[in-house]
Structures are given as C-alpha cells and as structure tokens.
Design an enzyme around this catalytic site. Structure first.
Site, PDB file in Angstrom:
ATOM      1  N   SER A 138       0.939  -0.950  -0.032  1.00 49.64           N
ATOM      2  CA  SER A 138      -0.094  -0.001  -0.045  1.00 49.64           C
ATOM      3  C   SER A 138       1.228   1.416  -0.272  1.00 49.64           C
ATOM      4  CB  SER A 138      -0.639   0.280   1.100  1.00 49.64           C
ATOM      5  OG  SER A 138      -1.333   0.648   1.287  1.00 49.64           O
ATOM      6  N   TYR A 151      -2.605  -0.232  10.448  1.00 50.47           N
ATOM      7  CA  TYR A 151      -2.136  -0.550   9.488  1.00 50.47           C
ATOM      8  C   TYR A 151      -1.121   0.246   8.539  1.00 50.47           C
ATOM      9  CZ  TYR A 151      -4.043  -1.144   4.542  1.00 50.47           C
ATOM     10  OH  TYR A 151      -4.306  -1.120   2.579  1.00 50.47           O
TER      11      TYR A 151
HETATM   12  O1  NJP Z   1     -10.128  -5.261   0.262  1.00 50.84           O
HETATM   13  P1  NJP Z   1     -11.787  -5.855   0.485  1.00 50.84           P
HETATM   14  P2  NJP Z   1      -9.321  -4.874  -1.412  1.00 50.84           P
HETATM   15  N1  NJP Z   1      -7.545 -14.837   4.877  1.00 50.84           N
HETATM   16  O2  NJP Z   1     -12.122  -6.081   1.966  1.00 50.84           O
HETATM   17  C1  NJP Z   1      -9.005 -11.377   2.736  1.00 50.84           C
HETATM   18  C2  NJP Z   1      -5.000  -4.292  -0.243  1.00 50.84           C
HETATM   19  N2  NJP Z   1      -4.672  -2.368  -0.007  1.00 50.84           N
HETATM   20  O3  NJP Z   1      -9.418  -5.169  -2.461  1.00 50.84           O
HETATM   21  O4  NJP Z   1     -11.189 -13.972   3.795  1.00 50.84           O
HETATM   22  C3  NJP Z   1      -7.537 -15.333   3.671  1.00 50.84           C
HETATM   23  O5  NJP Z   1     -12.802  -6.104  -0.861  1.00 50.84           O
HETATM   24  C4  NJP Z   1     -10.810 -11.224   2.142  1.00 50.84           C
HETATM   25  O6  NJP Z   1     -11.162 -12.605   1.850  1.00 50.84           O
HETATM   26  P3  NJP Z   1     -12.180 -13.050   3.466  1.00 50.84           P
HETATM   27  C5  NJP Z   1      -4.928  -4.172   1.126  1.00 50.84           C
HETATM   28  O7  NJP Z   1      -4.863  -4.006   2.996  1.00 50.84           O
HETATM   29  C6  NJP Z   1      -6.458  -2.183  -0.123  1.00 50.84           C
HETATM   30  O8  NJP Z   1      -9.240  -3.140  -1.025  1.00 50.84           O
HETATM   31  O9  NJP Z   1     -12.980 -14.017   2.473  1.00 50.84           O
HETATM   32  N3  NJP Z   1      -8.049 -13.541   3.569  1.00 50.84           N
HETATM   33  C7  NJP Z   1     -11.291 -10.623   0.894  1.00 50.84           C
HETATM   34  O10 NJP Z   1     -10.906 -11.481   0.188  1.00 50.84           O
HETATM   35  C8  NJP Z   1      -5.507  -5.678   1.216  1.00 50.84           C
HETATM   36  O11 NJP Z   1      -4.222  -6.334   1.223  1.00 50.84           O
HETATM   37  C9  NJP Z   1      -6.421  -0.311  -0.590  1.00 50.84           C
HETATM   38  O12 NJP Z   1     -12.443 -12.156   4.257  1.00 50.84           O
HETATM   39  C10 NJP Z   1      -8.481 -12.547   3.990  1.00 50.84           C
HETATM   40  C11 NJP Z   1      -9.481  -9.993   0.982  1.00 50.84           C
HETATM   41  O13 NJP Z   1      -8.525 -10.041   2.063  1.00 50.84           O
HETATM   42  C12 NJP Z   1      -5.558  -5.870  -0.336  1.00 50.84           C
HETATM   43  O14 NJP Z   1      -5.416  -4.359  -1.100  1.00 50.84           O
HETATM   44  C13 NJP Z   1      -5.147   0.264  -0.726  1.00 50.84           C
HETATM   45  C14 NJP Z   1      -7.920 -13.034   5.422  1.00 50.84           C
HETATM   46  C15 NJP Z   1      -9.348  -8.326   1.119  1.00 50.84           C
HETATM   47  O15 NJP Z   1     -10.616  -7.485  -0.207  1.00 50.84           O
HETATM   48  C16 NJP Z   1      -6.757  -6.075  -0.649  1.00 50.84           C
HETATM   49  O16 NJP Z   1      -8.078  -5.036  -0.252  1.00 50.84           O
HETATM   50  C17 NJP Z   1      -4.107  -0.174  -0.166  1.00 50.84           C
HETATM   51  C18 NJP Z   1      -7.624 -13.811   6.542  1.00 50.84           C
HETATM   52  N4  NJP Z   1      -7.636 -13.726   7.455  1.00 50.84           N
HETATM   53  C19 NJP Z   1      -4.390  -1.389  -0.008  1.00 50.84           C
HETATM   54  N5  NJP Z   1      -8.866 -11.638   6.099  1.00 50.84           N
HETATM   55  C20 NJP Z   1      -7.485  -0.021  -0.624  1.00 50.84           C
HETATM   56  N6  NJP Z   1      -8.655  -0.264  -1.228  1.00 50.84           N
HETATM   57  O17 NJP Z   1      -8.185   1.158  -0.959  1.00 50.84           O
HETATM   58  C21 NJP Z   1      -8.884 -11.006   5.036  1.00 50.84           C
HETATM   59  O18 NJP Z   1      -3.538  -0.027   0.010  1.00 50.84           O
HETATM   60  N7  NJP Z   1      -8.692 -11.521   3.948  1.00 50.84           N
END
Ligand code: NJP
Length: 247
Positions: A138, A151
């Site tokens: 990020s 974060y």
């Molecule tokens: O968010 P979201 P993003 N084990 O909430 C999964 C980074 N980022 O697409 O397990 C396995 O739609 C969760 O899946 P589930 C951010 O930090 C974002 O924006 O089913 N999986 C979901 O698929 C992250 O690293 C922004 O709940 C786990 C996914 O993670 C990445 O981009 C800006 C889990 C999150 O999807 C994707 O985020 C930036 C676990 N323990 C970086 N915990 C932004 N949106 O602004 C969560 O700079 N997940």
C-alpha cells in the site's frame, strides 16, 4: 502448458478482480479466502466463461491451514504466480489511542499472512523455473497518514518482506513484485476499516475525487506478472490522480 496462479483474498475487491484478469490472461487460477461462498461463485463464473478456476477456503493467518493448502497442490503442477493480496485495515484511531488488539490483527493478516503463504509456496514457485511472488502492500507501507496507525505499521512490514525476499532470491527462479495502491474503492475494505460506519467511510472517500477501482489495481498486477522472465518490476505505486503523493 497451463500456468497456475494462486490469489489470496480472492473473495472480493482487488483479489477477485486480479483473479479475473489472470484467468483472462490464460492462467489456471486457485482462488483462496475465508468466505467459501464467494470464491465458489467466482470459480463457477470463471469456469463458465471457459477458464480454469478452483476455490480453496483458506485463512492465511492459520499456519497449519496454509501448509495443508500447499500440501494439497499437485506436486506435478508447479505454481507460477502467487498474489499475496489478503489483508486489510481496522480502525482509524491515532497511535496515542489505537487498540493493540487491532494492531495485532492487522499484523497477523498483512505481515504473517504474507509470510505463511509465501514460505509454504516457495518450493512450488521454485519448481516452476519461473515463479513470481506479488505482495499487495500500500502507499501506507511506503509513507504514512494520520489515523493510519497499525495499518501503516503492518504494510511497512509487508514492504519489508517484499524487499528482503527480493534480495535473498536474487538469481533464483522466483522474482518479487510489490504493488502499492493508494485509495481504492472496495466496499469490504472501506467498511471493515470504518467498522461498518458508512458515513465515516463516505466522508474519507469524498476527500479524493475519483478513487481507483479494483480493476485498476488488477490491471497493474496482471501487467507486472506478465513481463518476460528476465524482467523484474520491483515496485509499482498506483494512486488516484486526485490523491496527493505522501511518501
Ligand atoms: O479489500 P477487500 P481490498 N485470510 O476487503 C481477504 C490492500 N489495499 O480488495 O477471507 C484470508 O475487498 C478477504 O477475504 P475473506 C489491502 O490492504 C487496499 O481493498 O473472504 N483472506 C478479502 O478477499 C489488501 O491487502 C486499499 O474475508 C483474508 C480480501 O482479503 C488488498 O489491498 C489500498 C483474510 C480483502 O478484500 C485487498 O484489499 C491499499 C484472512 N485472514 C491497499 N483477511 C484500498 N482498498 O483502498 C482478509 O493501498 N482476507
């Protein structure tokens, strides 16, 4: 022969969009996340469109589960791409009052989650002869912002994993690419960070005229991983034009 890509956090947002892009680019995609219904639905959608996709429920913070996932992979079909995308933010408190439990949870998923999956799949990535590890960090992992707290700390950790691993694997058949997005409009991420407070989320998003979409980031990841094997894209920072560079 078919190339295989593993995407963590493929159930929504950037992970789901990246899985779609990689499937369209001809990869066989293994979709992992905790929400089984979401990854099953995406696998069905991609399969119906003529792509190869499989869903595997996985919590990246669970080391044993990650090892079991790696062991379940066919030893004769190596992994070419690992996209460490699972992650997220919790809370908006300043460092002075941030909840250590939130900090721990963010460290677990954004740092240890990347470590677990990368360690478990490195043998399969090496076996491919041309492997790529992607770390979704990020702009928070390169700079900082007020209220970023745990974060920012966790994403600096993910950045450290990417840079150190790249150095340690120099000359090996696995390259390391870091993709650092700025503000992306993905509902789950926003609402987790703001603990479901839609008004608070809307206020922060209103500060940037046009945030990135998940597809913008997925395009960036797909471009980087499809460069020729002798090319290493170390770090791509992708921000909305309207978001100030803070690092
Ligand atoms: O968010 P979201 P993003 N084990 O909430 C999964 C980074 N980022 O697409 O397990 C396995 O739609 C969760 O899946 P589930 C951010 O930090 C974002 O924006 O089913 N999986 C979901 O698929 C992250 O690293 C922004 O709940 C786990 C996914 O993670 C990445 O981009 C800006 C889990 C999150 O999807 C994707 O985020 C930036 C676990 N323990 C970086 N915990 C932004 N949106 O602004 C969560 O700079 N997940």
């Amino acid at each position: 022969s078919t190339r295989t890509a593993v995407v963590t956090g493929a159930s929504s947002g950037i992970g789901a969009a990246t899985a779609r892009r990689l499937a369209e680019a001809g990869y066989r995609v293994l979709l992992t996340a905790r929400r089984e219904d979401r990854i099953e639905a995406l696998a069905a959608e991609l399969t119906a469109a003529g792509h190869e996709a499989l869903a595997y429920p996985l919590d990246v913070t669970d080391r044993e589960a990650v090892d079991a996932f790696a062991a379940s992979l066919d030893p004769h079909s190596p992994v070419h791409v690992l996209v460490n995308n699972a992650g997220g933010a919790l809370g908006t408190d300043p460092v002075a009052t941030g909840d250590p439990a939130d900090w721990r949870a963010m460290y677990e998923v954004n740092v240890l989650g990347v470590l677990h999956v990368t360690q478990a799949l490195l043998p399969a990535l090496t076996a491919s002869g041309d492997g790529t590890v992607v770390v979704l960090s990020s702009t928070a992992g390169l700079g900082t912002y007020e209220g970023g707290g745990g974060y920012v700390a966790a994403k600096h950790g993910a950045h450290a994993i990417a840079t150190t691993l790249r150095l340690e694997l120099c000359g090996d058949p696995v390259r390391v690419i870091e993709v650092a997005p700025g503000m992306v409009r993905t509902e789950e991420f926003s609402l987790t960070r703001f603990r479901g407070d839609e008004e608070k989320a809307a206020a922060v998003y209103a500060g940037v005229a046009e945030p990135l979409t998940a597809e913008d980031v997925a395009d960036t990841v797909a471009w980087a991983v499809t460069r020729p094997p002798h090319v290493n894209i170390d770090l791509l920072v992708v921000r909305p034009r309207a978001q100030a560079a803070n690092h």
